[in-house]
Design an enzyme around this catalytic site. Structure first.
Site, PDB file in Angstrom:
ATOM      1  CD  GLU A 139      -2.924  -1.028   2.320  1.00  0.00           C
ATOM      2  OE1 GLU A 139      -2.450  -1.435   3.403  1.00  0.00           O
ATOM      3  OE2 GLU A 139      -4.056  -0.585   2.194  1.00  0.00           O
ATOM      4  CD  GLU A 161      -3.376  -6.248   4.109  1.00  0.00           C
ATOM      5  OE1 GLU A 161      -3.430  -6.893   3.047  1.00  0.00           O
ATOM      6  OE2 GLU A 161      -2.651  -5.253   4.256  1.00  0.00           O
TER       7      GLU A 161
END
Lengths: 580, 580
Positions: A139, A161
């Protein structure tokens, strides 16, 4: 834990190395495993916590002010084989919900700031992934303009995740994958369920990265791309670097004060009263504080800064920059350390004409001088930080205030504003600093374009959404000090009670706020503040964050048998299989 | 509770009265206090639960098909002094989280459908608030084109959810107040914290309602406004009304089947396999089912419907309409009754050319014939329902399928699609209905505009966001059956395994999905499905709903001392005051 402090400087970094070679800066992440902000976890594999991200934020800010010569910033890792493993999972698993959410908000803001530097400052970020970038690591790369990944048959990018932790990537990953990088949504779906990640040519074909580079050519290619990027970047010219000198801050349990900004904290009433002083009007009206630069000490118009030379000479002491820094630090401090103070009352004190003059100088040069632009962009980012703050914001506009131009934005960012009609009867107008003049607000050029919200509109445009007539009337009134009756009629303030009603109305507004569900207020404000269009940025704070908060709070993630808690224990998460 | 059934008809309404006078229909809410869907609460003050809203949905749908002459729909109350008190609070307090969220989703879809009728069908909704409209009652009014409120010094509009219940208005209220009605955000903030609501002239000045009308002139003014609205509405001409005859549905614990649509439910694997049959190809390939109209029984091109007369003659039996209704009912059924079935596998069976021919007929007339338009709009709404469904959607494209035009949208709505490369080796191509031909998908006009998602883009545009080249290539291939290799190359399908890999790849995809956190999947899908712009509609399902879900789940609302549980007990809610 004691108060978290956001002030730092390169000399104090434990986790990052900042090096500069001509127009190219390199920020290398090299996290100290033992350097966690809170005891109880080790920051292995370049995983990060709030402390690591505070340093990154500091580095990004300093590059803008202290290194105007830098046109390209290479974000890479100081470790072998790993770029960054994302937010530390043990830290997340052990953290309170409010900590997780606040942590994600701050990390998001820093990544948005990286994009802002690339887009508006002529400092373009390149992610040089010299090893695997997973989760928050990827990210972070997504916030860069370009992503280069080493092609060594083992380094990948991934968003594990969901499969590993039962949560979402919390730092804009999902939004940026489809909305910024335009990865096809079904491929993005597959990618986000594949914990082992994707590397090599497929990562390029799927648009997850821009280029893969064999390890033998790595240094050479990164150097080439950096130089090429720097030569095409358009950093504005201007004077020399400005040092972001240490902020002067005094922090007690009931107050935070800087040179121009101060806050008194009332834990019983759950209110912080924040006062921003205008130029030449430091806290308590004192004009003899050493941090105040020469231009700030005067009180007459003759002492106003007249050129960018004056701004460079004042440096970090220049009022506009000093206030942006102080307000920025205060917001971060109160958000993190004072979670039970649910309402922030916003006040100003000073001379509106001076505020407008400072704005005018910067706006006149923000297309030609890097520092003028940087200060305006910093104001923009700080106000955006206010917009996404989960606290009720109430502006009080009283005689002696200076809600004009850049400072009027504080009132426009507020959920509500109260403006005194007339004057306080008990105040003696002959005793300085009282002047006997009623409060006024002034719309200035700063309110009409240069400080947009995350939704791409100005706060005035958002306020007058679908009301072109109202907007035009406000634009026509620009430059004129507007007293309460007119300000209310123009829709610039919510209510304009007189002295008889003031105390009672304000008291009720503040006490009522403290009686409501804090969660419902957060949701209400997050919806009403962002009327109008959505952008990648507002989607990250709206759609994505709201879902993430919900997921984080559910037992499937954070319960004793949830995935976040089970990770690394050898136990399997036990899910409630009901789809909601 | 036994299965919730969404099929109903006016003869069975307990809570609404539908009356029609020429071009004006009136839907009067008159809730039967004892008519709750679930025991344990009384529906006082025209409060509603899912059962009440199912009837409203039915009425809205029937007005479009059974009353083409209606141009204005007046939504009012059959009770004195109260329009509607919103969703029943005891029902909400007693409901499971998944029930609340699903209930809000359905009510939101119905309100969006009201706006769709106003905008696209020439059936304009007027809210005639003959008494107070609070919470969901006011949100229902917000979905109407105009809001009239009786001016009797006691009737108000209000959103008391935050101050009274510690939650948000859950049916689009916050979004519509600022984004649709353009109420100024600070006034909206004040309004949403004031449980006693706002009526009279201030409600008009603040844009909360369009007009207030004294009770003595109420009937007269409503009649005037209705007639004026009807005379300016642009309902398309066409043939006579179509009766939405009762759907033929067989429901067991492991299957749901209609004429063209069927689902087999595998609770162990948490999968529903949904098959949609093309025209002339009802379930199991049988051609002798009485519900199938004449046009559907043939199998050769000669039997295709050739004009709108054929569509009117087939009525509710017309394939396109029948499938939209069946799919609509199935989605609602599975969402509500099968919360543990987290993955829906989407299949089709039939003749792609026939699907395209049916599409073509409707699209050729949807700007000139009300029924053609209604059927297309119904498809649009049904596909949007799929988009916001919190289930993983996996399309399987196999030989004998007919993913073309309107049915291709199912694959484009899916999170992923798998298309067989070649044929299944074990299938004997000489045994009907097998043809030996490999699977193909065909892009048709239905994929290029008339069936937009809530974000305003087509599913293809959303898929190829930021990839103009990819989109152009797909447009160029329109009309051609595309086999797996080409479909994959064009980016129309996610993966194209051959017979050797097919079973294993599909099995892993489905099993893996069942192993992930259901919450995280919901969040992932809600983000990836809505790349690109946001609209009022997507904001309601994205930003607003996600926040509401979080708030609903927090103890401050739903815990033993939360506001939702404390309401009406005389106890005060006990809040965790931390702001998150």
């Amino acid at each position: 834990m004691s108060h978290v402090e956001f002030r730092t400087s390169p000399a104090n970094y434990r986790h990052w190395r900042l090096t500069i070679e001509g127009p190219v800066a390199t920020i290398a992440m090299d996290v100290d495993e033992q350097g966690g902000l809170v005891p109880g976890y080790e920051l292995k594999l370049n995983s990060y916590d709030l402390g690591v991200d505070i340093e990154l934020y500091d580095a990004v800010q300093r590059l803008r002010f202290e290194h105007p010569e830098v046109k390209t910033v290479v974000l890479t890792s100081g470790k072998e084989k790993i770029f960054c493993a994302g937010a530390n999972i043990r830290m997340l698993a052990a953290s309170a919900h409010s900590w997780k959410v606040n942590f994600c908000k701050f990390t998001n803001e820093t990544r948005n700031g990286i994009e802002d530097a690339t887009e508006n400052s002529g400092q373009t970020y390149l992610a040089a992934l010299n090893g695997t970038a997973s989760g928050g690591g990827y990210e972070l790369a997504l916030a860069c303009d370009k992503i280069l990944l080493v092609d060594d048959r083992s380094s990948v990018v991934s968003l594990p995740e969901l499969p590993l932790l039962g949560v979402l990537p919390g730092t804009g990953g999902l939004t940026r994958v489809v909305d910024k990088r335009h990865v096809r949504r079904d491929l993005a779906d597959y990618f986000s369920t594949k914990s082992e990640g994707i590397g090599g040519k497929k990562a390029v074909t799927w648009k997850l990265v821009d280029e893969v580079v064999p390890r033998v050519r790595w240094q050479e290619v990164i150097a080439e791309r950096s130089v090429a990027s720097a030569s095409s970047a358009s950093r504005l010219p201007g004077g020399p670097a400005i040092e972001l000198t240490a902020l002067s801050k005094t922090r007690t349990d009931t107050s935070v004060s800087y040179t121009y900004v101060s806050a008194s904290l009332d834990h019983g009433r759950a209110v912080a009263e924040i006062t921003v002083s205008g130029p030449g009007m430091s806290r308590a009206g004192a004009h003899d504080i050493p941090e105040i630069s020469a231009y700030e000490r005067g009180t007459s118009a003759a002492d106003l800064p007249s050129s960018m030379d004056d701004v460079y000479a004042a440096g970090a002491g220049f009022w506009s920059l000093a206030v942006a820094r102080e307000l920025d630090d205060l917001i971060l401090d109160l958000r993190t350390n004072e979670t039970e103070i649910g309402t922030w009352v916003l006040k100003t004190a000073g001379d509106a004409a001076r505020v407008l003059a400072y704005d005018e100088l910067l706006l006149a040069h923000c297309d030609s001088d890097w520092l003028a632009r940087e200060i305006v962009l910093y104001w923009k980012r700080t106000l955006k930080r206010l917009d996404v703050t989960s606290r009720s914001l109430i502006a009080l506009i009283e005689p002696g205030s200076c809600f004009a131009g850049s400072l009027l934005e504080l009132a426009l960012a507020a959920d509500r504003s109260y403006m005194l009609f007339g004057v306080f009867e008990e105040v003696d107008p002959t005793v300085p600093p009282n002047t006997g003049a009623p409060a006024a607000v002034t719309v200035g050029p700063a309110n009409l374009g240069p400080l947009p919200m995350g939704n791409g509109l100005t706060r005035l445009q958002t306020r007058f959404l679908g009301d072109a007539e109202g907007m035009t009337a406000v634009e026509k009134a620009a430059g004129e000090p507007l007293e309460a009756e007119e300000a209310e009629k123009l829709g610039l303030v919510t209510f304009a009670p007189d002295d008889i009603d003031w105390d009672e109305e304000v008291r009720i507004a503040v006490e009522e706020r403290a009686s409501f569900s804090p969660d419902a207020l957060t949701g209400l404000e997050a919806n009403y503040r962002f009327a109008g269009p959505e952008t990648i940025e507002t989607k990250i704070f709206g759609r994505l964050t709201a879902w993430q908060n919900w997921i984080f709070y559910r037992p499937n993630a954070s319960g004793p048998d949830g995935a976040l808690r089970a990770y690394g224990t050898g136990r399997r998460a036990d899910f409630d299989r009901k789809r909601v």
